[in-house]
Design an enzyme around this catalytic site. Structure first.
Site, PDB file in Angstrom:
ATOM      1  N   ARG A   1     -30.763   4.325  54.138  1.00  0.00           N
ATOM      2  CA  ARG A   1     -30.400   2.899  54.123  1.00  0.00           C
ATOM      3  C   ARG A   1     -29.737   2.451  55.437  1.00  0.00           C
ATOM      4  O   ARG A   1     -28.822   1.631  55.451  1.00  0.00           O
ATOM      5  CB  ARG A   1     -29.481   2.580  52.926  1.00  0.00           C
ATOM      6  CG  ARG A   1     -30.209   2.624  51.597  1.00  0.00           C
ATOM      7  CD  ARG A   1     -29.285   2.254  50.468  1.00  0.00           C
ATOM      8  NE  ARG A   1     -28.251   3.266  50.303  1.00  0.00           N
ATOM      9  CZ  ARG A   1     -27.098   3.080  49.662  1.00  0.00           C
ATOM     10  NH1 ARG A   1     -26.828   1.903  49.135  1.00  0.00           N
ATOM     11  NH2 ARG A   1     -26.229   4.057  49.560  1.00  0.00           N
ATOM     12  N   GLU A   2     -30.239   2.997  56.548  1.00  0.00           N
ATOM     13  CA  GLU A   2     -29.636   2.674  57.844  1.00  0.00           C
ATOM     14  C   GLU A   2     -29.691   1.175  58.140  1.00  0.00           C
ATOM     15  O   GLU A   2     -28.742   0.607  58.684  1.00  0.00           O
ATOM     16  CB  GLU A   2     -30.364   3.417  58.981  1.00  0.00           C
ATOM     17  CG  GLU A   2     -30.190   4.923  58.988  1.00  0.00           C
ATOM     18  CD  GLU A   2     -31.217   5.644  58.101  1.00  0.00           C
ATOM     19  OE1 GLU A   2     -31.836   4.984  57.231  1.00  0.00           O
ATOM     20  OE2 GLU A   2     -31.387   6.865  58.264  1.00  0.00           O
ATOM     21  N   LEU A   3     -30.821   0.527  57.781  1.00  0.00           N
ATOM     22  CA  LEU A   3     -30.956  -0.891  58.113  1.00  0.00           C
ATOM     23  C   LEU A   3     -29.938  -1.720  57.335  1.00  0.00           C
ATOM     24  O   LEU A   3     -29.302  -2.626  57.870  1.00  0.00           O
ATOM     25  CB  LEU A   3     -32.377  -1.386  57.836  1.00  0.00           C
ATOM     26  CG  LEU A   3     -32.628  -2.823  58.300  1.00  0.00           C
ATOM     27  CD1 LEU A   3     -32.546  -2.941  59.816  1.00  0.00           C
ATOM     28  CD2 LEU A   3     -33.969  -3.357  57.823  1.00  0.00           C
TER      29      LEU A   3
ATOM     30  N   LYS B   1     -38.640 -13.743  42.601  1.00  0.00           N
ATOM     31  CA  LYS B   1     -39.318 -12.459  42.420  1.00  0.00           C
ATOM     32  C   LYS B   1     -40.661 -12.428  43.131  1.00  0.00           C
ATOM     33  O   LYS B   1     -41.423 -13.379  43.092  1.00  0.00           O
ATOM     34  CB  LYS B   1     -39.565 -12.242  40.936  1.00  0.00           C
ATOM     35  CG  LYS B   1     -38.685 -11.198  40.321  1.00  0.00           C
ATOM     36  CD  LYS B   1     -38.789 -11.253  38.803  1.00  0.00           C
ATOM     37  CE  LYS B   1     -40.028 -10.545  38.316  1.00  0.00           C
ATOM     38  NZ  LYS B   1     -39.900  -9.084  38.318  1.00  0.00           N
TER      39      LYS B   1
ATOM     40  N   HIS C   1     -21.792 -16.856  39.751  1.00  0.00           N
ATOM     41  CA  HIS C   1     -22.162 -16.363  41.083  1.00  0.00           C
ATOM     42  C   HIS C   1     -21.372 -17.050  42.180  1.00  0.00           C
ATOM     43  O   HIS C   1     -21.338 -16.592  43.306  1.00  0.00           O
ATOM     44  CB  HIS C   1     -23.656 -16.553  41.321  1.00  0.00           C
ATOM     45  CG  HIS C   1     -24.477 -15.815  40.304  1.00  0.00           C
ATOM     46  ND1 HIS C   1     -24.935 -16.409  39.156  1.00  0.00           N
ATOM     47  CD2 HIS C   1     -24.866 -14.526  40.242  1.00  0.00           C
ATOM     48  CE1 HIS C   1     -25.587 -15.520  38.443  1.00  0.00           C
ATOM     49  NE2 HIS C   1     -25.553 -14.364  39.077  1.00  0.00           N
TER      50      HIS C   1
ATOM     51  N   GLU D   1     -16.551  -3.246  30.370  1.00  0.00           N
ATOM     52  CA  GLU D   1     -17.552  -2.430  31.074  1.00  0.00           C
ATOM     53  C   GLU D   1     -17.026  -1.719  32.325  1.00  0.00           C
ATOM     54  O   GLU D   1     -17.809  -1.409  33.230  1.00  0.00           O
ATOM     55  CB  GLU D   1     -18.803  -3.268  31.431  1.00  0.00           C
ATOM     56  CG  GLU D   1     -19.474  -3.877  30.203  1.00  0.00           C
ATOM     57  CD  GLU D   1     -20.717  -4.716  30.525  1.00  0.00           C
ATOM     58  OE1 GLU D   1     -21.356  -4.471  31.570  1.00  0.00           O
ATOM     59  OE2 GLU D   1     -21.037  -5.609  29.728  1.00  0.00           O
TER      60      GLU D   1
ATOM     61  N   CYS E   1     -22.940 -15.469  32.996  1.00  0.00           N
ATOM     62  CA  CYS E   1     -23.292 -14.047  33.132  1.00  0.00           C
ATOM     63  C   CYS E   1     -21.997 -13.240  33.165  1.00  0.00           C
ATOM     64  O   CYS E   1     -20.911 -13.802  33.001  1.00  0.00           O
ATOM     65  CB  CYS E   1     -24.144 -13.821  34.380  1.00  0.00           C
ATOM     66  SG  CYS E   1     -25.012 -12.230  34.388  1.00  0.00           S
TER      67      CYS E   1
ATOM     68  N   HIS F   1     -28.278 -11.428  25.597  1.00  0.00           N
ATOM     69  CA  HIS F   1     -27.950 -12.248  26.766  1.00  0.00           C
ATOM     70  C   HIS F   1     -29.080 -12.168  27.775  1.00  0.00           C
ATOM     71  O   HIS F   1     -29.646 -11.108  28.005  1.00  0.00           O
ATOM     72  CB  HIS F   1     -26.642 -11.764  27.409  1.00  0.00           C
ATOM     73  CG  HIS F   1     -26.462 -12.283  28.801  1.00  0.00           C
ATOM     74  ND1 HIS F   1     -26.171 -13.604  29.050  1.00  0.00           N
ATOM     75  CD2 HIS F   1     -26.605 -11.692  30.008  1.00  0.00           C
ATOM     76  CE1 HIS F   1     -26.124 -13.788  30.364  1.00  0.00           C
ATOM     77  NE2 HIS F   1     -26.383 -12.645  30.958  1.00  0.00           N
TER      78      HIS F   1
END
Ligand code: GLN
Ligand code: ZN
Length: 763
Positions: free
Chosen positions: A17-19, A117, A700, A490, A732, A647
């Site tokens: 995951r260098e980028l 998506k 969000h 959670e 959410c 949900h």
């Protein structure tokens, strides 16, 4: 006669995951632009080197982008929405980041482009915004620079470019005049708004043709021989105007200078566009045969219809699965295809390898799957083996281990009205009860404890104590806030799918199996390696503990089977339906254990319920059938007075409300704040019978919602939903927020609910 090999694209995140890390450091101002570019180009070079080392005939150039290919293309075409006025100061790279994140150095923050998506994958692309007076200003200089870097590898090259038609199809028109279309909201079943938008989009073709032609001319001058033109929309059910657009566009883009255009379709077979696709006046066609249904022989049909001079690139190594290919079987296809096509046959991955992890070589692979897996790097070897004919049967791939699994889906015996009455009596909740979606802030302390536990620096007991402390804190906060139905928060879960995958038998969690989800965000989907079984309870201990801390009801919290499946890599030799039913059985057992432990409300999250929906209408009914059946199966162990919630973080229910209704959860909590009250209208129009908790604020956003904002949602909801069936909740889980934000927002939520409740009771 040699068969050419190539891929449609390679993962750009880097093996470690260098980028991603370089991007995040660059965005935070920790490294300079030059340092970032050096790191990015190291990944780009490593990707090319992998293709060279494996021995592919063509090296693919242009698939490596910083964030998303459609975004990069939009910026190169000058498609920069007007709110990004300050983008003119930035270079292409920063423009891309600005559009994607809404933020750039010394620029005003503005709303980022919408993200959505990418077909039926878990990757997300950025939706270009075209306005009706759009002027395109093409500048492909950074693609040309990339080609020059690639040339230093001294390999034959193929350059990838998003296709003109798909680019327009996937873009959004921001200012069409829809009023006429809306006035014409008649009963004829035609989506007039969509048609108006399509017509507006198609108008841009003429402006883009000269830009593509000039681009191809320049590629030719630079010595490029092949161009892969990505036209994935060719696999969709296309309306006639889009089919006509394909003919029109490729007629105008024809070449007679030796530059070979290869049109790439992927993610599905060509369906009703087969004839159209094979006849387009280009040098070649790429098809994805990894999705063909048994007995479909799609590849044979394409070969039969393909004009005699065309290249056929057969995408036969899956770009979506993590499993090794059955090379012996594929070799039979290759041999047959080669007889008809000779050296017009190319071999490739079905789609870009972007959707699979990079390299298996850094993993410790469990014995049961050793030799059976292939990540991107291993898939390159498979292609080269197929082309050379050096095929050895892989004994490990025998399919015999699988017995067919079937489950007659069970469902709850009583109808909703009876269940709901029994539940109302037992639970004794106030009108419009308040609750949350499950998670509370995943604080630095929680993450530190988990990582210490994973590294062996914290014992199981110490970890359990640490998590219980978090649970106790979450319960105490909720009591203070005055919420009606509590959650345990959670704390013990990293992720709603990974948590269950780690506890169920049949999953393998890789260490570096990261896949790009969007931008720098990567996910590590669990891999389903065998039949799924539940050997022990997974959540009971935590919920039970939370229950001892409060007199209020604490909801049990589970992830549903469809979501677990859609966010995992499915196994090699079992249908998604069978796997989903196995998962459903495991969750059904968990529901039963929670209920036996005294849990009265159990939420089964189906955040990704719609995500596995097949691309073409004809295949969708079957998906819905097993998805709904699986959900109902898990809730079937609930007694009449155990309340089942679900949900969904999804807002576009227009086309799937009948299926959501068929799930028959007692209460559904949904995301409403972004889609507004339109969503509730859909529920009303289509007559949703069960209880609903519309999200009253967007979790969000760090902004604190006001009592009035939230009230708008509930007032709107009350117009169509009876108060007895209405819940109040955020849209959410709260794990990405901090406690201060969370407390302020929830205090306002409770205040609003109490106000409305008092008014309802008074009336
Ligand atoms: N229960 C989960 C949570 O609250 C649901 C997450 C989701 O819907 N994505 O985090
Ligand atoms: Zn959600």
């Amino acid at each position: 006669m040699s068969i050419k090999t190539h891929i449609l694209g390679y993962p750009r995140i880097g093996a470690k995951r260098e980028l991603k890390f370089a991007e995040e450091r660059y965005w935070n101002g920790e490294i300079t632009q030059a340092e970032f570019l050096a790191k990015a180009q190291a990944v780009e070079a490593a990707n090319w080197q992998a293709q060279v080392d494996a021995g592919l005939s063509l090296m693919t150039v242009g698939d490596f982008v910083f964030y998303d290919s459609i975004l990069t293309h939009a910026v190169r075409l000058g498609v920069i929405p007007t709110r990004f006025v300050e983008a003119t100061r930035l270079n292409h790279m920063d423009q891309q980041f600005y559009l994607a994140r809404g933020r750039a150095p010394e620029c005003t923050d503005v709303a980022a482009l919408e993200m959505t998506k990418w077909f039926d994958t878990n990757y997300h692309y950025l939706v270009p915004e075209l306005n009706s007076t759009q002027i395109f200003k093409a500048d492909f200089s950074d693609l040309f620079a990339q080609i020059e870097r690639a040339k230093t590898f001294k390999q034959p090259l193929k350059v990838v470019v998003p296709g003109l038609v798909s680019f327009l199809y996937l873009s959004r028109i921001v200012d069409t005049d829809n009023t006429k279309a809306e006035q014409h909201a008649c009963e004829c079943g035609t989506d007039h708004i969509k048609i108006a938008a399509d017509q507006a989009t198609l108008k841009f073709i003429d402006a883009l043709i000269p830009i593509y032609t000039a681009l191809f001319d320049e590629l030719k001058i630079r010595g490029v021989e092949y161009v892969q033109i990505d036209e994935p929309v060719l696999v969709l059910d296309l309306a006639p105007e889009w089919q006509a657009a394909f003919e029109h566009v490729y007629h105008l883009l024809q070449r007679n200078d030796g530059l070979k255009l290869i049109i790439a379709s992927y993610f599905e077979t060509l369906g009703t566009n087969l004839n159209l696709a094979v006849q387009l006046p280009v040098a070649g066609l790429h098809i994805d045969i990894t999705h063909e249904k048994q007995g479909e022989f799609f590849w044979k049909k394409v070969i039969d219809q393909l004009p005699a001079d065309k290249i056929l690139s057969l995408g036969l190594i899956s770009g979506r699965s993590v499993w090794a290919s059955d090379l012996v079987y594929l070799n039979l296809i290759v041999q047959t295809a080669k007889k008809s096509l000779g050296d017009r046959l190319w071999l490739s991955s079905g789609c870009s390898l972007l959707h699979v992890p990079v390299d298996l070589r850094s993993e410790t692979i469990p014995a049961e799957v050793n030799g059976k897996l292939a990540f991107a790097r291993q898939k390159l070897n498979e292609l080269v083996a197929l082309a050379s004919g050096n095929i050895y049967p892989n004994e490990k791939l025998s399919k015999t281990a699988d017995k067919t699994f079937d489950l007659v889906g069970q469902e709850r015996a009583e109808p909703f009205e009876d269940r709901f009455k029994a539940q109302q009596q037992k639970l004794n909740l106030p009108l419009i009860p308040t609750t949350t979606i499950g998670s509370f802030p995943q604080t630095a302390e929680i993450r530190a404890a988990r990582s210490a536990w994973n590294n062996g620096d914290l014992t199981n007991d110490a970890y359990e104590i640490a998590m219980k402390k978090e649970i106790a804190y979450a319960i105490q906060q909720q009591e203070q806030l005055g919420l009606d139905v509590l959650v345990h928060g959670e704390a013990e879960r990293t992720d709603m799918v990974e948590y269950f995958a780690g506890l169920l038998d049949g999953f393998w969690l890789s260490r570096f199996g990261w896949v790009q989800s969007y931008g720098s965000r990567c996910v590590r989907p669990p891999i389903i390696v065998s039949d799924i079984t539940r050997s022990k309870a997974m959540t009971v201990k935590w919920i039970q503990y939370a229950n001892t801390l409060s007199n209020k009801i604490v909801k049990g919290m589970l992830t549903g089977p469809v979501t677990i499946l859609n966010w995992s890599f499915p196994p090699a030799h079992r249908s998604r339906r069978e796997v989903c039913l196995q998962l459903a059985e495991a969750i059904r057992l968990e529901v039963s254990d929670l209920q036996n432990a005294g849990v009265e409300i159990i939420q089964i999250d189906e955040a990704a319920f719609r995500e596995g929906l097949p691309l073409r209408k004809a295949d969708q009914a079957e998906y819905w059938d097993w998805a709904v059946k699986s959900f109902k199966h898990c809730s079937s162990s609930a007694q009449i007075d155990t309340q089942i919630h679900t949900h969904m973080c999804y807002s576009d229910f227009k086309d799937c409300l009948p299926q959501i209704t068929a799930m028959d959860a007692d209460v559904i909590t949904i995301e409403t704040s972004r889609s507004g009250l339109q969503l509730l209208e859909v529920f009303h129009e289509q007559g949703y019978p069960n209880a609903i908790g519309p999200g009253v604020y967007d979790i969000h956003s760090p902004r604190t919602p006001t009592v009035d904002n939230m009230r708008t949602v509930i007032d709107g909801a009350l117009k169509t939903i009876p108060a007895e069936r209405l819940w109040v909740n955020p849209d959410c889980g709260l794990k990405t927020r901090n406690w201060t934000e969370t407390k302020t927002a929830l205090a306002a939520l409770v205040k609003m609910a109490k106000q409305v409740r008092a008014e309802l009771e008074a009336a």
